[in-house]
Design an enzyme around this catalytic site. Structure first.
Site, PDB file in Angstrom:
ATOM      1  N   ILE A 140       0.834  -1.206   0.000  1.00  0.00           N
ATOM      2  CA  ILE A 140       0.000   0.000   0.000  1.00  0.00           C
ATOM      3  C   ILE A 140       0.870   1.257   0.000  1.00  0.00           C
ATOM      4  CG2 ILE A 140      -1.692   1.310   1.360  1.00  0.00           C
ATOM      5  CD1 ILE A 140      -2.809  -1.480   2.272  1.00  0.00           C
ATOM      6  N   ALA A 215      -3.936   2.805   7.768  1.00  0.00           N
ATOM      7  CA  ALA A 215      -3.323   1.558   8.251  1.00  0.00           C
ATOM      8  C   ALA A 215      -4.176   0.938   9.350  1.00  0.00           C
ATOM      9  CB  ALA A 215      -1.907   1.850   8.731  1.00  0.00           C
ATOM     10  N   ARG A 216      -3.901   1.310  10.585  1.00  0.00           N
ATOM     11  CA  ARG A 216      -4.681   0.851  11.737  1.00  0.00           C
ATOM     12  C   ARG A 216      -4.755   2.000  12.733  1.00  0.00           C
ATOM     13  NH1 ARG A 216      -6.613  -2.662   9.359  1.00  0.00           N
ATOM     14  NH2 ARG A 216      -6.362  -4.903   9.561  1.00  0.00           N
ATOM     15  N   GLU A 245     -12.751   1.092  16.850  1.00  0.00           N
ATOM     16  CA  GLU A 245     -13.837   1.052  15.852  1.00  0.00           C
ATOM     17  C   GLU A 245     -14.996   0.187  16.345  1.00  0.00           C
ATOM     18  OE1 GLU A 245     -11.982  -0.231  12.220  1.00  0.00           O
ATOM     19  OE2 GLU A 245     -10.576   1.437  12.273  1.00  0.00           O
ATOM     20  N   HIS A 263     -13.564   3.032   7.889  1.00  0.00           N
ATOM     21  CA  HIS A 263     -12.721   1.901   7.462  1.00  0.00           C
ATOM     22  C   HIS A 263     -13.134   1.389   6.069  1.00  0.00           C
ATOM     23  CE1 HIS A 263      -9.887  -1.286   9.300  1.00  0.00           C
ATOM     24  NE2 HIS A 263      -9.786  -1.317   7.985  1.00  0.00           N
TER      25      HIS A 263
HETATM   26  P1  NAP Z   1       2.843  -4.826   3.650  1.00  0.00           P
HETATM   27  O1  NAP Z   1       2.996  -4.994   2.171  1.00  0.00           O
HETATM   28  O2  NAP Z   1       3.187  -5.948   4.546  1.00  0.00           O
HETATM   29  O3  NAP Z   1       3.719  -3.527   4.039  1.00  0.00           O
HETATM   30  C1  NAP Z   1       3.902  -3.123   5.350  1.00  0.00           C
HETATM   31  C2  NAP Z   1       5.035  -2.105   5.388  1.00  0.00           C
HETATM   32  O4  NAP Z   1       5.131  -1.629   6.742  1.00  0.00           O
HETATM   33  C3  NAP Z   1       6.404  -2.671   5.015  1.00  0.00           C
HETATM   34  O5  NAP Z   1       7.114  -1.738   4.232  1.00  0.00           O
HETATM   35  C4  NAP Z   1       7.104  -2.851   6.368  1.00  0.00           C
HETATM   36  O6  NAP Z   1       8.492  -2.625   6.343  1.00  0.00           O
HETATM   37  C5  NAP Z   1       6.493  -1.708   7.144  1.00  0.00           C
HETATM   38  N1  NAP Z   1       6.613  -1.975   8.580  1.00  0.00           N
HETATM   39  C6  NAP Z   1       6.245  -3.075   9.263  1.00  0.00           C
HETATM   40  N2  NAP Z   1       6.527  -2.944  10.559  1.00  0.00           N
HETATM   41  C7  NAP Z   1       7.097  -1.713  10.690  1.00  0.00           C
HETATM   42  C8  NAP Z   1       7.628  -1.015  11.782  1.00  0.00           C
HETATM   43  N3  NAP Z   1       7.607  -1.527  13.010  1.00  0.00           N
HETATM   44  N4  NAP Z   1       8.152   0.226  11.549  1.00  0.00           N
HETATM   45  C9  NAP Z   1       8.164   0.741  10.312  1.00  0.00           C
HETATM   46  N5  NAP Z   1       7.667   0.119   9.233  1.00  0.00           N
HETATM   47  C10 NAP Z   1       7.147  -1.103   9.424  1.00  0.00           C
HETATM   48  O7  NAP Z   1       1.362  -4.428   4.026  1.00  0.00           O
HETATM   49  P2  NAP Z   1       0.292  -3.666   3.120  1.00  0.00           P
HETATM   50  O8  NAP Z   1      -0.456  -4.637   2.296  1.00  0.00           O
HETATM   51  O9  NAP Z   1       0.949  -2.504   2.472  1.00  0.00           O
HETATM   52  O10 NAP Z   1      -0.732  -3.187   4.272  1.00  0.00           O
HETATM   53  C11 NAP Z   1      -0.295  -2.324   5.298  1.00  0.00           C
HETATM   54  C12 NAP Z   1      -1.348  -2.244   6.383  1.00  0.00           C
HETATM   55  O11 NAP Z   1      -2.473  -1.516   5.899  1.00  0.00           O
HETATM   56  C13 NAP Z   1      -1.952  -3.596   6.795  1.00  0.00           C
HETATM   57  O12 NAP Z   1      -1.148  -4.247   7.751  1.00  0.00           O
HETATM   58  C14 NAP Z   1      -3.300  -3.217   7.332  1.00  0.00           C
HETATM   59  O13 NAP Z   1      -3.251  -3.050   8.728  1.00  0.00           O
HETATM   60  C15 NAP Z   1      -3.603  -1.887   6.667  1.00  0.00           C
HETATM   61  N6  NAP Z   1      -4.757  -1.994   5.774  1.00  0.00           N
HETATM   62  C16 NAP Z   1      -5.805  -1.144   5.925  1.00  0.00           C
HETATM   63  C17 NAP Z   1      -6.892  -1.221   5.076  1.00  0.00           C
HETATM   64  C18 NAP Z   1      -8.058  -0.277   5.192  1.00  0.00           C
HETATM   65  O14 NAP Z   1      -9.161  -0.654   4.835  1.00  0.00           O
HETATM   66  N7  NAP Z   1      -7.852   0.924   5.659  1.00  0.00           N
HETATM   67  C19 NAP Z   1      -6.935  -2.201   4.083  1.00  0.00           C
HETATM   68  C20 NAP Z   1      -5.845  -3.041   3.944  1.00  0.00           C
HETATM   69  C21 NAP Z   1      -4.766  -2.929   4.795  1.00  0.00           C
HETATM   70  P3  NAP Z   1       9.547  -3.673   5.721  1.00  0.00           P
HETATM   71  O15 NAP Z   1       9.153  -3.792   4.272  1.00  0.00           O
HETATM   72  O16 NAP Z   1      10.853  -3.009   5.880  1.00  0.00           O
HETATM   73  O17 NAP Z   1       9.368  -4.944   6.492  1.00  0.00           O
END
Ligand code: NAP
Length: 297
Positions: A140, A215-216, A245, A263
């Site tokens: 994302i 994100a969350r 939520e 959300h």
């Molecule tokens: P993703 O591909 O796993 O990417 C997560 C990113 O966050 C990665 O770049 C990771 O870094 C980084 N990260 C993880 N832990 C961290 C930390 N402690 N400090 C700094 N950076 C950190 O996940 P995604 O698919 O992009 O989704 C991200 C989040 O969006 C999900 O986990 C979910 O909670 C949220 N989300 C929300 C919705 C909504 O409806 N609003 C929908 C879908 C998802 P590295 O690459 O270096 O490991």
């Protein structure tokens, strides 16, 4: 005999129908013969639940978040986790950009003003040429960065590690916030990121800064955010997710420089249909012994 499946959260009627055609569904009290759990990205699966489900094989998430799952307990029992990866990425990034523009150009506030018969409204803020900060450069985060590029500003990010991209890596969130005009949150929830956006980070974002969280809610100290918004120590916020939520503090609901969404990041007809199909495919592939496309690494 169809396998027993526990619906840990409500899912769409369309997905429920697809699951009911293939499994015996349980909503409240999953029997010990339960082989699969399905639920949204915010569902909680803890060791106590797993202890009651000795035959559980797979947790199929309708989403990509998995911060409510006790990963150690799941791994210790050899249970698989599958997510609907990649399908919702573009929709969530669209929502992030929409919230940013809605805050900056006062889209929601001006809409409300016009409905009240007003024509004269305060000025908005320019979107082009801004410094865009992204916390979490995964699927994302990268999709947000690509959408932000044509606005002609600089793109900055931080994550657990630096990526092979042209965007500028910042060593930590505080530095990222200080260097950004807009701070997008796109990292997972969970203990590591709990309330990382606190009063100090918001102060670094500053009085011209906008926070966008897709994100969350757990990433943000919501009380600190409300205080920063009320005292105009930041310029505004676009929020798709919240600490508790569906309860959203009245303080957030009454501020015009805040744009709220319940959300809705992945909530498009197309995305939700594809997500439902992928939940089913993840389950069918698992039980047929095929490769599970959304298997969490
Ligand atoms: P993703 O591909 O796993 O990417 C997560 C990113 O966050 C990665 O770049 C990771 O870094 C980084 N990260 C993880 N832990 C961290 C930390 N402690 N400090 C700094 N950076 C950190 O996940 P995604 O698919 O992009 O989704 C991200 C989040 O969006 C999900 O986990 C979910 O909670 C949220 N989300 C929300 C919705 C909504 O409806 N609003 C929908 C879908 C998802 P590295 O690459 O270096 O490991």
């Amino acid at each position: 005999m169809p396998h027993d499946l526990f619906l840990a959260t409500a899912v769409s009627p369309a997905l429920e129908l697809l699951l009911a055609e293939r499994f015996t569904l349980h909503r409240d009290a999953p029997p010990p013969t339960t082989r699969a759990i399905v639920g949204g990205g915010q569902m909680t699966v803890d060791a106590a639940l797993l202890d009651r489900l000795p035959e559980l094989e797979i947790i199929a998430i309708h989403g990509v978040g998995h911060d409510g799952i006790d990963h150690d307990a799941v791994a210790a029992r050899g249970i698989r986790i599958a997510i609907t990866a990649d399908i919702l990425t573009e929709d969530v990034a669209d929502q992030a950009i929409a919230l940013w523009l809605a805050v900056g150009r006062r889209i929601a506030a001006n809409d409300r003003a016009m409905r009240m018969g007003n024509w004269t409204v305060p000025l908005g803020r320019r979107a082009s040429g801004r410094r865009i900060g992204i916390f979490g450069l995964g699927r994302i985060g990268q999709a947000i960065a690509k959408r932000a590029e044509p606005f002609g500003g600089e793109i900055l990010y931080t994550a657990r590690s630096q990526k092979p991209v042209a965007w500028r890596f910042m060593p930590d969130l505080a530095t990222l916030a200080a260097e950004s005009d807009v701070l997008f949150l796109a990292a997972p929830g969970g203990d590591e990121t709990r309330r990382v956006v606190d009063a100090a980070v918001l102060d670094r974002l500053g009085a011209d800064g906008v926070l966008v969280n897709v994100a969350r809610g757990s990433l943000v100290d919501e009380d600190a955010l409300i205080a920063a918004l009320e005292s105009h120590r930041i310029a505004g916020a676009g929020l798709d997710v919240f600490a508790d939520e569906p309860d959203v503090p009245y303080a957030l609901r009454r501020m015009n420089h805040v744009v709220l969404a319940p959300h809705q990041g992945s909530a498009t007809r197309e995305g939700r249909a594809a997500m439902a199909a992928m939940v089913v495919e993840n389950l069918e592939a698992h039980f047929a012994g095929r490769e599970v496309p959304g298997l969490l690494a």
